[in-house]
Design a protein around this motif. Sequence first.
Motif, short mmCIF file in Angstrom:
data_model
loop_
_atom_site.label_atom_id
_atom_site.label_comp_id
_atom_site.label_asym_id
_atom_site.label_seq_id
_atom_site.Cartn_x
_atom_site.Cartn_y
_atom_site.Cartn_z
N ARG A 170 0.84 -1.20 0.00
CA ARG A 170 0.00 0.00 0.00
C ARG A 170 0.88 1.25 0.00
O ARG A 170 0.62 2.20 -0.75
CB ARG A 170 -0.92 -0.02 1.22
N ARG A 174 1.32 4.10 -3.06
CA ARG A 174 1.11 5.53 -2.74
C ARG A 174 2.33 6.35 -3.17
O ARG A 174 2.19 7.39 -3.82
CB ARG A 174 0.89 5.70 -1.23
N HIS A 177 3.08 7.05 -7.05
CA HIS A 177 2.40 8.16 -7.71
C HIS A 177 3.29 9.41 -7.78
O HIS A 177 3.08 10.26 -8.64
CB HIS A 177 1.09 8.49 -7.00
N ASP A 206 -4.32 2.87 -3.66
CA ASP A 206 -4.51 3.89 -4.69
C ASP A 206 -4.17 3.33 -6.07
O ASP A 206 -3.14 3.66 -6.67
CB ASP A 206 -3.66 5.12 -4.38
N THR A 228 -12.29 -1.45 -1.86
CA THR A 228 -11.38 -0.75 -2.77
C THR A 228 -12.17 -0.02 -3.85
O THR A 228 -13.25 -0.47 -4.25
CB THR A 228 -10.41 -1.75 -3.44
#
Length: 308
Positions: A170, A174, A177, A206, A228
């Motif tokens: 996770r 993140r 990005h 994300d 999600t």
Amino acid sequence: MVAPLSAAARPEIPAPPPATPPTITALTPTTLASTYEANRANATQAADMAAAHGDPHRATADRALASPSRNLLTYDGRGTGRATEVLGDLPHATNVAVLVPGSDTSIDTYARFHKAASALYSDLTARSTTPTHTHPHVAVIAWLGYETPATVSTTVTTTTRADEAAPRLRTFIRDLHHLTPASARITLLCHSYGSVVCGRAAPGLDADDIALIGSPGTGADSVADLHTRAHVWSARGSNDWVSHVPHTRISLFGKTIGLGTDPVFRAFGARVFDAGDADHSGYFTPGSTSLANLARITLGVPSEVTRA
């Protein structure tokens, strides 16, 4: 059964501490080149130490990752090893696939993981330059960011390793990005036990799409239970032995055994796509139905994905 059991019995292989942090938080597009170089140098040092330790197999695996053609975001040759490898121009990629591997994946067996990533990258590159697609920049990331369980073990029947890996995945997505364009689409392709990792990481993840392939379950009973925003896909080839795995959960001596609902079951609620005659290791075979559909999902063209 010999391979995973003998691997578990091997003595600890010496390697240097990582040259770069295990996270990519501090990375920027301008520091990627120096990061790749530092990790290649670290892999070279690890290869020398493994050779001196009398382990030519690990030395060969380390040396392959140290090749000038390899781009490592992270690398740690200690123990079973960790690596995050990039194929493509990440800062300009409009479509990024992150491969999450299953059991028995380590630095020792990394060559087969790299082969899968390379096959996907080649397919994506070919598709993205056709007149029907407008995605000239693609990237594939092979994320070996956790200690995978052995196929022949009780660990593979629980979510323990996945629960340990989920926060790392996770966080990685993140931070990814920050290295890609703001409009970049990120797709997770989660194979075998890797689908358990993706399932446990799914809340707050994300990503745009999550594809579960050859999955023994995710630890959840439905897509809704994954919490999600990503589109969730699933597939299983007709020759995949995982179809014989019981998809259930039971409590035994205070521990939950089993990984829950089969993701290709209608009740699970995923978008089930065609994986052809893929066996458990064949989802990334060049020219296969499964690889073509994984590329289409990554490119964000769901209308072209053939359904099961």
